[in-house]
Scaffold this active site. Sequence first.
Site, PDB file in Angstrom:
ATOM      1  N   LYS A  50      70.609  37.550  22.913  1.00 44.93           N
ATOM      2  CA  LYS A  50      70.405  38.801  23.684  1.00 44.93           C
ATOM      3  C   LYS A  50      70.920  38.574  25.088  1.00 44.93           C
ATOM      4  CE  LYS A  50      68.333  42.853  22.982  1.00 44.93           C
ATOM      5  NZ  LYS A  50      68.058  43.514  21.700  1.00 44.93           N
TER       6      LYS A  50
HETATM    7  P1  NAD Z   1      68.603  53.974  25.356  1.00 44.07           P
HETATM    8  O1  NAD Z   1      69.176  53.475  26.614  1.00 44.07           O
HETATM    9  O2  NAD Z   1      69.468  54.783  24.449  1.00 44.07           O
HETATM   10  O3  NAD Z   1      67.263  54.834  25.651  1.00 44.07           O
HETATM   11  C1  NAD Z   1      66.224  54.313  26.386  1.00 44.07           C
HETATM   12  C2  NAD Z   1      65.223  55.435  26.638  1.00 44.07           C
HETATM   13  O4  NAD Z   1      64.047  54.861  27.240  1.00 44.07           O
HETATM   14  C3  NAD Z   1      65.715  56.509  27.590  1.00 44.07           C
HETATM   15  O5  NAD Z   1      65.230  57.773  27.171  1.00 44.07           O
HETATM   16  C4  NAD Z   1      65.061  56.133  28.917  1.00 44.07           C
HETATM   17  O6  NAD Z   1      64.881  57.242  29.796  1.00 44.07           O
HETATM   18  C5  NAD Z   1      63.729  55.603  28.418  1.00 44.07           C
HETATM   19  N1  NAD Z   1      63.053  54.715  29.373  1.00 44.07           N
HETATM   20  C6  NAD Z   1      63.592  53.752  30.143  1.00 44.07           C
HETATM   21  N2  NAD Z   1      62.647  53.192  30.926  1.00 44.07           N
HETATM   22  C7  NAD Z   1      61.489  53.801  30.613  1.00 44.07           C
HETATM   23  C8  NAD Z   1      60.150  53.677  31.060  1.00 44.07           C
HETATM   24  N3  NAD Z   1      59.832  52.783  32.006  1.00 44.07           N
HETATM   25  N4  NAD Z   1      59.194  54.486  30.522  1.00 44.07           N
HETATM   26  C9  NAD Z   1      59.514  55.394  29.569  1.00 44.07           C
HETATM   27  N5  NAD Z   1      60.766  55.559  29.104  1.00 44.07           N
HETATM   28  C10 NAD Z   1      61.729  54.778  29.624  1.00 44.07           C
HETATM   29  O7  NAD Z   1      68.044  52.678  24.584  1.00 44.07           O
HETATM   30  P2  NAD Z   1      67.833  52.464  23.022  1.00 44.07           P
HETATM   31  O8  NAD Z   1      69.078  51.885  22.473  1.00 44.07           O
HETATM   32  O9  NAD Z   1      67.255  53.690  22.444  1.00 44.07           O
HETATM   33  O10 NAD Z   1      66.746  51.289  23.019  1.00 44.07           O
HETATM   34  C11 NAD Z   1      65.359  51.559  23.151  1.00 44.07           C
HETATM   35  C12 NAD Z   1      64.563  50.352  22.646  1.00 44.07           C
HETATM   36  O11 NAD Z   1      64.910  50.106  21.272  1.00 44.07           O
HETATM   37  C13 NAD Z   1      64.817  49.044  23.379  1.00 44.07           C
HETATM   38  O12 NAD Z   1      63.627  48.307  23.423  1.00 44.07           O
HETATM   39  C14 NAD Z   1      65.826  48.337  22.481  1.00 44.07           C
HETATM   40  O13 NAD Z   1      65.794  46.940  22.643  1.00 44.07           O
HETATM   41  C15 NAD Z   1      65.314  48.752  21.127  1.00 44.07           C
HETATM   42  N6  NAD Z   1      66.299  48.663  20.054  1.00 44.07           N
HETATM   43  C16 NAD Z   1      67.482  49.332  20.143  1.00 44.07           C
HETATM   44  C17 NAD Z   1      68.389  49.238  19.103  1.00 44.07           C
HETATM   45  C18 NAD Z   1      69.679  50.016  19.090  1.00 44.07           C
HETATM   46  O14 NAD Z   1      70.379  49.989  18.060  1.00 44.07           O
HETATM   47  N7  NAD Z   1      70.027  50.739  20.133  1.00 44.07           N
HETATM   48  C19 NAD Z   1      68.109  48.420  17.987  1.00 44.07           C
HETATM   49  C20 NAD Z   1      66.871  47.771  17.928  1.00 44.07           C
HETATM   50  C21 NAD Z   1      65.979  47.903  18.970  1.00 44.07           C
END
Ligand code: NAD
Length: 433
Positions: free
Chosen positions: A118
Amino acid sequence: MITVKKVNNKIQKQPLKGMVDNVLEQFNSAADQINLHPSIRKILSITNTEIIVNFPVKMDNGEVEIFQGYRVQHNNALGPYKGGLRYHPTVDIDAARALAMWMTWKTSLAGLPYGGGKGGIQIDPSKYSKSELERITRRFTFALADNIGSEHDIPAPDVNTNAQTMAWIADTYMSTRPPAERTANQHVVTGKPAGSGGLKGRDRATGYGVFLTIKFWYESHNKSLKNKTFIVQGFGNVGYWAAHFLEQEGAKMVGVQDAYGSIQNPKGIKVEDLFNYTKANKGSLIDFPEAHQVEKDDFFSLECDICIPAALGNQITENNAYLIKAPLIAEGANGPTNVEGEKVLLQRGVTIIPDILCNSGGVIASYFEWLQNRNGELWQMEEVIDKLEKKMKHSFVRVSDYAKKEGLDMRTAAYCIAIARIEKAYIQRGIFP
Ligand code: NAD
């Protein structure tokens, strides 16, 4: 014993442990459970490689800024390192270590030929223009150089990175290879746009997987998702797609929190309406007309059947776990619930579908993309969704059966399965020399 309470209507917050302490505690309790070989416990408790790069980038105004980027490679006993790149002010070496460890367990649980890695850059991307973000991404890729590679360490999107970011990384990486290696290396990253080596359906895979695990859980309790209510923290890639599929199945979104604020409507918030609104409102849900604002600290106390944390780590903790009304938590984010918060929830009989199972649809689809590129194929959406569903179902059933058989919560069960697979590989191979 829960000592944290609301005093004068304000939550008294306790200082939280770091994310690495959290993941190591989860790991050690599963390691005790399966009586993990002591040498393998030592190996898995540390990371193999930690890379910190400082690199200069020219800004639009001609000035130069220095950025700090990270890549942590936890373990590659089962195959190349795999895991996302995050652009966020909270990215540091502790977060990268913990998130890399979670990836090792996740890829192992999913039965993929990968290890865990990561990384990311400590920035608030909203402060930079698109062309600045492109130069930051390209310079970061150049700085990482041979520390990533299509058969060595394969990044993917995470918070604030997306298909465009991956396309820039792939292009920079390929452009800096010797000519004969250029086109054969597009699988240095996954999550690329479908027109540039990306996989159809990769965009929705994580959220779809989150939805599937919720659906499987409901089915295993002979219940339907129709008219069930849910709240989502984070309305980005994972949160939006999970909500989209839940709504399609008849469930109702009643609360959403993003980085800018929190809203609720017990009568329901239409997922596509909110999505279109946030797109037109610089990603923010603030002032969405068909809902009321909620205080940030009150969000997790909203009445609902399912709570989906899909933003950052350490969000559900000993400071707020006692407020949660939902009997089911589906961890779309990585590490959203800390160990102390989980103790409170388990004591209260709340079920947690753990991150390494719940959000594994993303890395499973990334694996499909990697295979597609390696084999020079183009997969159709139906094939992707069908294969993803089968793999998610297999993992879900294994974890639930193990949990029932051993009398464990789902997280410990998932960790036991994941760690035992890595232990087996080490025992078969031995330790060099
Ligand atoms: P993203 O950037 O697309 O979206 C993140 C969202 O979280 C946004 O709506 C943002 O406004 C919100 N956010 C940020 N800080 C915040 C806070 N302090 N309080 C509330 N909301 C907040 O990111 P994503 O790709 O959707 O990833 C979200 C989570 O899922 C992360 O933990 C990531 O590690 C995990 N994840 C993502 C993937 C993937 O394929 N994108 C895969 C597995 C896990």
